[in-house]
Enzyme design. Sequence first.
Site, short mmCIF file in Angstrom:
data_model
loop_
_atom_site.label_atom_id
_atom_site.label_comp_id
_atom_site.label_asym_id
_atom_site.label_seq_id
_atom_site.Cartn_x
_atom_site.Cartn_y
_atom_site.Cartn_z
CE LYS A 124 -5.91 -7.90 -0.41
NZ LYS A 124 -7.32 -7.47 -0.60
CE LYS B 272 -4.35 -1.79 1.62
NZ LYS B 272 -5.56 -1.59 2.40
CE LYS C 215 -13.55 -3.67 1.91
NZ LYS C 215 -12.39 -3.28 2.74
P1 ATP Z 1 -8.61 -2.69 1.00
O1 ATP Z 1 -8.20 -2.68 -0.44
O2 ATP Z 1 -9.17 -1.38 1.45
O3 ATP Z 1 -7.55 -3.21 1.93
P2 ATP Z 1 -9.82 -5.28 1.00
O4 ATP Z 1 -10.63 -5.71 -0.17
O5 ATP Z 1 -8.44 -5.82 1.12
O6 ATP Z 1 -9.86 -3.70 1.06
P3 ATP Z 1 -10.25 -5.56 3.86
O7 ATP Z 1 -11.28 -4.73 4.55
O8 ATP Z 1 -8.83 -5.14 3.97
O9 ATP Z 1 -10.67 -5.66 2.31
O10 ATP Z 1 -10.40 -7.06 4.35
C1 ATP Z 1 -11.66 -7.61 4.74
C2 ATP Z 1 -11.60 -9.13 4.71
O11 ATP Z 1 -11.60 -9.60 3.36
C3 ATP Z 1 -10.34 -9.72 5.34
O12 ATP Z 1 -10.71 -10.91 6.02
C4 ATP Z 1 -9.46 -10.04 4.16
O13 ATP Z 1 -8.53 -11.07 4.43
C5 ATP Z 1 -10.50 -10.48 3.15
N1 ATP Z 1 -10.03 -10.30 1.77
C6 ATP Z 1 -9.66 -9.14 1.21
N2 ATP Z 1 -9.33 -9.32 -0.09
C7 ATP Z 1 -9.50 -10.64 -0.34
C8 ATP Z 1 -9.31 -11.45 -1.50
N3 ATP Z 1 -8.88 -10.92 -2.64
N4 ATP Z 1 -9.59 -12.77 -1.41
C9 ATP Z 1 -10.04 -13.31 -0.26
N5 ATP Z 1 -10.23 -12.60 0.88
C10 ATP Z 1 -9.96 -11.28 0.85
MG MG Z 2 -7.17 -5.19 2.71
#
Ligand code: ATP
Ligand code: MG
Length: 328
Positions: free
Chosen positions: A192, A111, A195
């Site tokens: 990965k 990040k 969001k």
């Molecule tokens: P950001 O990009 O803001 O970090 P994010 O999509 O990574 O958002 P988080 O809020 O950081 O989402 O994580 C929420 C949950 O979703 C956590 O349990 C994380 O491990 C899971 N998660 C995030 N991205 C993935 C993915 N690509 N595949 C499976 N699980 C995921």
């Molecule tokens: Mg995340």
Amino acid sequence: TQTIFSGIQPSGTLTIGNYLGAMKQFPELQDEYNSYFCIVDHHAITVPQDRLKLRERTRSLAAMYIACGIDPNKVTLFIQSEVPAHTELAWMLQCVASVGELERMTQFKDKSEGQESVTAGLLTYPPLMAADILLYQTDIVPVGDDQKQHIELTRNLAERFNNRYNDIFNVPDIKIQEVGARIMSLQNPTKKMSKSDDNQKATIYLLDDPKRIEKKIKSAVTDSEGIIEFDKDNKPGISNLLNIYAGFTNKSVDQIVAEYEGKGYGDFKTDLAEIVSNYISDIQQRYHELYESEELDDILDQGQEKANKVASKTLKKAKKAMGIGRVH
Ligand code: ATP
Ligand code: MG
């Protein structure tokens, strides 16, 4: 009964990665465990956020938890910033963590890469996450594969604190899904899905309509071979789509590969788009009903009260162990 804790940031609209990696298992766990589900808004502000959007997403995430099958009568659903013990314990754990170990976190590296300026909060994200988990004497943390390193650090900080001061914290274990633990970007399947990714085409959001889902899946990066098989290293694109297919059907990847023998990517993608759309349409319907309801505020009020009670108890013990403040 054992306790689970899991948090999601209101940093964007939820993706199918968030769902398959984390949320999908929550409804199955809520009957068996004492469950805490948290909207971690303090984590979201480690990167710039628009104030109004952040509020909106916080409420939206609360509705989404319930739409995905969380029963507010069985679990504690709450907003991190409404329980001040989280940031207090986070500070104390920052004084247990070393800068070196925080700089080694891959999430921090990913990040902060290419950014002109990075907040201190982005570096100290993991001690806050450790505080979230440890305040509830959590046994199990159900999260996606990307959080492995942070959970390992949480365990280290808990053990270090316990050894240095007093045996206050339970040392938690991670729980990772067999399928869907790491859903990849549709445009760059070695990265990965996230969001907060700027590339909308890379991500399927839980609020996308069927047309958009079809478009995104059809334009998902694959390879020129045209053979449907699972090979994460050499065919990351189609392997990711197979994982998504498996996650939404509860069929095994092998089973799906067998079903599509001799068929092309086009047919496979058309079917997958339909499967994903059908699955999430129920979630979307419940979501829209909840988002506007007053019930949502009552649920979050109750969650805040319950979480505060439990968290402040642990915080008090931790402060006493560290020698912070007066004993009373
Ligand atoms: P950001 O990009 O803001 O970090 P994010 O999509 O990574 O958002 P988080 O809020 O950081 O989402 O994580 C929420 C949950 O979703 C956590 O349990 C994380 O491990 C899971 N998660 C995030 N991205 C993935 C993915 N690509 N595949 C499976 N699980 C995921
Ligand atoms: Mg995340």
